[in-house]
Design an enzyme around this catalytic site. Structure first.
Site, PDB file in Angstrom:
ATOM      1  N   LYS A   1       0.718  -1.092   0.181  1.00  0.00           N
ATOM      2  CA  LYS A   1      -0.012  -0.234  -0.256  1.00  0.00           C
ATOM      3  C   LYS A   1       1.285   1.139  -0.251  1.00  0.00           C
ATOM      4  CE  LYS A   1       0.701   0.698   4.543  1.00  0.00           C
ATOM      5  NZ  LYS A   1       1.631   2.441   4.562  1.00  0.00           N
TER       6      LYS A   1
ATOM      7  N   ASP B   1      -1.759  -0.895  10.967  1.00  0.00           N
ATOM      8  CA  ASP B   1      -2.378  -0.738   9.235  1.00  0.00           C
ATOM      9  C   ASP B   1      -2.121  -2.452   9.113  1.00  0.00           C
ATOM     10  OD1 ASP B   1       0.312  -1.861   9.667  1.00  0.00           O
ATOM     11  OD2 ASP B   1       0.996   0.122   7.889  1.00  0.00           O
TER      12      ASP B   1
END
Length: 294
Positions: A8, A151
């Site tokens: 990401k 995350d």
């Protein structure tokens, strides 16, 4: 069972408050990258490969290839995820995980701020849950993922998400960059989490990030920021130099990702991205670069 693990980037990252537990509340857009790499439309290598097969030793085993992982095995996030899943399966479902060999072929760069370790951990949970016919629901998977890293919960999803809280409060966001290209540049710089937070400025956002990101990309440069980038450029001037180079090569928008040392530029076409990559490789031969279809 084998799966390809993407990563990401963070588009915008605002540190909005300090928490009593020592963490910080943030606001960011987690955007998945790498899911098209290795396909005819994007033949450039990127991403990790996770394979889970029956163990021949009667116990759970782990093996690693690719980039060296500089930590003891019991600190590795894949190992921690597998052991967490095994424990919860026994405690919650009174079921034992069969002996497995879990192999990670590591290629996502470490310390880049793109969540490589978190992705590996979460995809380990996802694969084990699938192999066991999904004994854990979405909420339990999120709970386990959050315990592994702030995350990690994002990687339970395969779409862009606005992240709030410590990153675990997730809201789907449109795939606004679909079809565009990303050039990721990782210089040989290591930034520890402590360094990243040392001079961070905490302030509430004047406008919601989701509102800013609905503007044309050409408007992002003046309003969409990564607070870590602002605090670190004075100590690591090369970060600013790379960002200038990305804009010089035609990036629509450029930024640092997360609290790591990678920067990215977003380009309209594959040709634009490849031309920029050629320039970066010539001017920054010590840096690693990756061309990624979004």
């Amino acid at each position: 069972m084998i799966t390809f693990i993407p990563s990401k980037i963070n588009i915008g990252l605002n540190i909005v408050a300090r928490r009593p537990d020592g963490y910080h509340n943030l606001e960011t857009l987690f955007y998945p990258i790498g899911k098209h790499n290795g396909t005819p439309g994007c033949p450039y290598p990127f991403g990790d490969i996770l394979e889970i097969t029956p163990s021949q030793t009667g116990r759970m085993e782990f093996s690693f290839t690719g980039n060296a992982i500089d930590c003891p095995e019991d600190k590795n996030l894949v190992v921690k995820a597998a052991r967490l899943f095994t424990t919860r399966l026994k405690e919650d479902k009174d079921t034992a995980l069969p002996p497995l060999l879990i192999h990670l072929d590591k290629h996502i760069p470490d310390g880049a701020g793109i969540g490589g370790g978190s992705a590996d951990a979460t995809f380990t949970l996802r694969m084990l849950n699938s192999l066991c016919h999904n004994p854990f629901d979405a909420e339990t998977m999120k709970e386990m993922a959050t315990s592994l890293g702030a995350d990690c919960p994002f990687f339970l999803h395969d779409i862009p998400m606005i992240g709030e809280g410590i990153g675990e409060i997730l809201t789907p966001f449109p795939p606004i960059l679909e079809g565009k290209w990303l050039l990721l540049v990782k210089p040989p710089i290591y930034i520890s989490t402590r360094e990243a937070f040392a001079n961070i400025s905490v302030k509430a956002s004047e406008r919601p990030l989701s509102e800013l990101l609905r503007q044309p990309i050409s408007h992002w440069k003046g309003g969409v920021h990564n607070d870590f980038e602002i605090s670190l450029q004075g100590r690591f001037p090369q970060l600013g130099e790379i960002k200038k180079l990305l804009y010089k090569t035609g990036a629509l928008y450029a930024s640092m990702s997360g609290s790591g040392s990678s920067l990215y530029g977003i380009y309209e076409t594959a040709k634009d991205c490849h031309s920029a990559a050629t320039t970066v490789k010539r001017e920054l031969p010590e840096a690693a670069s990756y061309e990624i279809l979004l």
